[in-house]
Design an enzyme around this catalytic site. Structure first.
Site, PDB file in Angstrom:
ATOM      1  N   ARG A  47       0.828  -1.216   0.000  1.00 12.28           N
ATOM      2  CA  ARG A  47       0.000   0.000   0.000  1.00 12.28           C
ATOM      3  C   ARG A  47       0.863   1.268   0.000  1.00 12.28           C
ATOM      4  O   ARG A  47       0.427   2.300  -0.508  1.00 12.28           O
ATOM      5  CB  ARG A  47      -0.954  -0.002   1.196  1.00 12.28           C
ATOM      6  CG  ARG A  47      -2.152  -0.909   0.973  1.00 12.28           C
ATOM      7  CD  ARG A  47      -3.074  -0.911   2.177  1.00 12.28           C
ATOM      8  NE  ARG A  47      -4.379  -1.457   1.848  1.00 12.28           N
ATOM      9  CZ  ARG A  47      -5.355  -1.603   2.722  1.00 12.28           C
ATOM     10  NH1 ARG A  47      -5.180  -1.270   3.982  1.00 12.28           N
ATOM     11  NH2 ARG A  47      -6.520  -2.101   2.348  1.00 12.28           N
ATOM     12  N   LYS A 209     -17.651 -16.291   3.797  1.00 14.94           N
ATOM     13  CA  LYS A 209     -19.074 -16.074   4.053  1.00 14.94           C
ATOM     14  C   LYS A 209     -19.880 -15.661   2.832  1.00 14.94           C
ATOM     15  O   LYS A 209     -19.583 -14.671   2.181  1.00 14.94           O
ATOM     16  CB  LYS A 209     -19.217 -14.980   5.100  1.00 14.94           C
ATOM     17  CG  LYS A 209     -18.895 -15.456   6.497  1.00 14.94           C
ATOM     18  CD  LYS A 209     -19.464 -14.462   7.469  1.00 14.94           C
ATOM     19  CE  LYS A 209     -19.252 -14.918   8.898  1.00 14.94           C
ATOM     20  NZ  LYS A 209     -19.373 -13.789   9.809  1.00 14.94           N
ATOM     21  N   GLY A 366      -8.573  -9.180   0.849  1.00  9.29           N
ATOM     22  CA  GLY A 366      -7.354  -9.336   1.646  1.00  9.29           C
ATOM     23  C   GLY A 366      -6.720 -10.718   1.539  1.00  9.29           C
ATOM     24  O   GLY A 366      -5.527 -10.856   1.248  1.00  9.29           O
ATOM     25  N   GLY A 389     -12.572  -4.484   1.911  1.00  9.96           N
ATOM     26  CA  GLY A 389     -14.001  -4.147   1.940  1.00  9.96           C
ATOM     27  C   GLY A 389     -14.378  -3.170   0.844  1.00  9.96           C
ATOM     28  O   GLY A 389     -15.449  -3.293   0.235  1.00  9.96           O
TER      29      GLY A 389
END
Ligand code: ADP
Ligand code: 3PG
Ligand code: MG
Length: 411
Positions: A47, A209, A366, A389
Site C-alpha cells: 500500500r 461467508k 485481503g 471491503g
C-alpha cells in the site's frame, strides 16, 4: 453495454491530479497506509509503494505533501502499537528522501510546524484514528485537518467505503478535491474493466461467508459469462441444491439467497459452477492450524461427520478450463483453508491458472491477495486491488463516500 443499474463511482468521471494545477500548493493527500506491522516493522509495503506515483507527481510540482492515514482500529485512543512512525521510515526509504513524521494529526502546533516547511517537503501525520473525530466525521476535526492544505487528493481507495473526516469531511471544505493515480487505477480496473469486460468474463468467488458476498455475487452475475464458486461458501450452494455436505460450514439463513443467485444465473445464461469433488477432514482445529485425516470425496458430496477444507483435483481441472478460456478474470476469496498447507492446493492451483491465463486478471480481497503473493505469481496478474471491503462494496455497485466526495471531470 454499460449496465445501467450499476451505481459505482466509475460511471462518473472523477478529476485526478493531472486535471488541476497543484504546483507549489499545500496538498492534503489521504492515503491508505493501513499496513500490517510486527515489532515496529512494516510486514507488507504494497500500500505504501502503490501511493508513490502520486507522491512523486506532487513533488515534481514542488507541492508540500501532507499525508494522512489511519492504521488499525485504535478506536479514538492514542495507542502507540498503531503509530504510523514505522510507516514514515519505510516511506522515506522508498522515496529516498526525508519524510517528516508529526506525532499528532491535529493540535495547536501542527499547523505551525507545517507552515515552516518548504515546498517539496513530505510530511506524514500520526494515525487519524487516535482521535474519535475521524470515524465520527466530526466537523471541527475535519476543519482542523482542512486548514493545513489548500487542495485535497484522495489516493486511499482501500478506505473509500468509509464516510470519515479524512475521506468525506475534509474534501467538503476544500475547492480542489481530486483522485490520485492509485484511486484512478482502482476505479478503472474494478469499475470499467468489469462493467464492460472483454469476453468471456470469468468470475471466481470463494472465501468464508456467503453473507458478506451475496451482493457481489448478484452484481457480478449481471456482467459475467461464467462464475466459479469455491471455499467455505460453496457448501451453502451445495446444501441448497440438496447435497450432503457433512459437517462443512453452511449458512442456513442464506440458503434462499443462493437459490435466487442460481436462478438468476440460469435466467441470464451464466454458467455457475460448483465443486465436483472436495478435500475433507475428520478433524479441524482452525486456531491451531491442524487437520486430522484427509480424504477426497467425489460428486459434490461430503460424508457424514467430515468437513470440506479445499476443492478437489477434478474441480481444479474443470475450473482451469473456464479460466483458460476467459479474456477477463476477477477473483475474490480462496478456494480452501489455504493457511493450512495440506488444504492449500486448490487455492494455489487456481492462482497458477489465473496467472497463466491470457486475460486481464483482477484480484481483490485481503486473503485472496495474500494467497497470490504466497504463490509467487504477482507479476503475472494484471491488477491487484489494494482494497478489501472497499473493492467488494464497489463491485456490488455501491457508491463509495470517498469517491462521491471528489470533483467530477466536468465540474
Ligand atoms: P478475502 O479476504 O479474499 O475476501 P475471505 O475473507 O472471504 O476472503 O475468506 C478467506 C478465508 O476463508 C480464509 O481464511 C480461508 O481459510 C477461509 N476458507 C476458505 N475455504 C474454507 C473452508 N472450506 N472452510 C473454512 N474456511 C475456509
Ligand atoms: C482496509 O484495510 O480494509 C482499510 O484500510 C479500511 O480499514 P477499516 O476496515 O478498519 O476501516
Ligand atoms: Mg478476508
Amino acid at each position: 453495454m454499460v449496465d445501467e443499474d450499476f451505481q459505482g463511482g466509475e460511471m462518473r468521471a472523477i478529476q485526478t491530479v493531472t486535471d488541476v494545477n497543484l504546483a507549489e500548493r499545500s496538498v492534503l493527500l489521504r492515503v491508505d497506509f493501513n499496513v500490517p506491522l510486527k515489532d515496529g516493522q512494516v510486514m507488507d509495503d504494497t500500500r505504501i509503494r502503490e501511493a508513490l506515483p502520486t507522491i512523486r507527481h506532487l513533488l515534481k510540482r514542488s507541492a508540500k505533501v501532507i499525508l494522512m492515514s489511519h492504521l488499525g482500529r485504535p478506536d479514538g485512543q492514542v495507542d502507540l502499537r498503531y503509530s504510523l512512525r514505522p510507516v514514515a521510515r519505510e516511506l522515506s526509504k522508498l522515496l529516498s528522501r526525508p519524510v517528516l513524521f508529526i506525532e499528532n494529526c491535529i493540535g495547536a502546533d501542527v499547523g505551525q510546524k507545517l507552515e515552516e516547511l518548504d515546498e517539496g517537503s513530505v510530511i506524514l501525520l500520526e494515525n487519524l484514528r487516535f482521535h474519535g473525530g475521524e470515524e465520527a466525521n466530526d466537523p471541527a476535526f475535519a476543519a482542523q485537518l482542512a486548514s493545513y492544505g489548500d487542495a485535497y487528493v484522495n489516493d486511499a481507495f482501500g478506505s473509500a467505503h468509509r464516510a470519515h473526516a479524512s475521506t468525506v469531511g475534509v474534501p467538503a471544505l476544500l475547492p480542489i478535491k481530486v483522485a490520485g493515480f492509485l484511486m484512478q487505477k482502482e476505479l478503472d480496473f474494478l469499475g470499467a474493466k468489469t462493467a464492460q469486460p472483454e469476453r468471456p468474463f470469468t468470475v471466481i468467488l470463494g472465501g468464508l461467508k456467503v453473507g458478506d458476498k451475496i451482493g457481489v455475487i448478484d452484481a457480478l452475475l449481471d456482467r459475467c459469462d461464467c462464475m466459479l464458486i469455491g471455499g467455505a461458501m460453496a457448501f451453502t450452494f451445495l446444501k441448497a441444491m440438496g447435497m450432503d455436505v457433512g459437517k462443512s460450514p453452511v449458512e442456513k439463513d442464506r440458503l434462499e439467497d443462493v437459490v435466487h443467485a442460481m436462478e438468476k444465473a440460469k435466467k441470464l445464461g451464466v454458467e455457475l459452477l460448483l465443486p465436483v469433488d472436495t478435500l475433507c477432514t475428520d478433524r479441524l482445529d482452525l486456531a491451531a492450524g491442524t487437520v486430522g485425516e484427509l480424504r477426497q470425496w467425489t460428486g459434490s458430496i461430503v460424508e457424514d461427520g467430515w468437513i470440506g477444507v479445499d476443492i478437489g483435483q477434478l474441480t481444479v481441472e474443470r475450473y482451469a478450463r473456464a479460466i483458460a478460456a476467459a479474456k477477463t478474470i476477477f477473483w475474490n476469496g480462496p478456494m480452501g483453508i489455504f493457511e493450512i498447507e495440506s488444504c492449500s492446493k486448490g487455492t494455489f492451483a487456481i492462482a497458477g491458472h489465473v496467472a497463466d491465463a491470457d486475460a486481464t486478471s483482477i484480484i481483490g480481497g485481503g486473503d485472496s491477495v495474500r494467497a497470490i503473493h504466497q504463490s509467487g505469481r504477482v507479476e503475472d496478474i494484471t491488477f491487484i486491488s489494494t482494497g478489501g471491503g472497499a473493492s467488494l462494496e464497489f463491485l456490488e455497485g455501491k457508491v463509495l463516500p470517498g469517491v462521491a466526495a471528489l470533483n467530477s471531470k466536468d465540474a
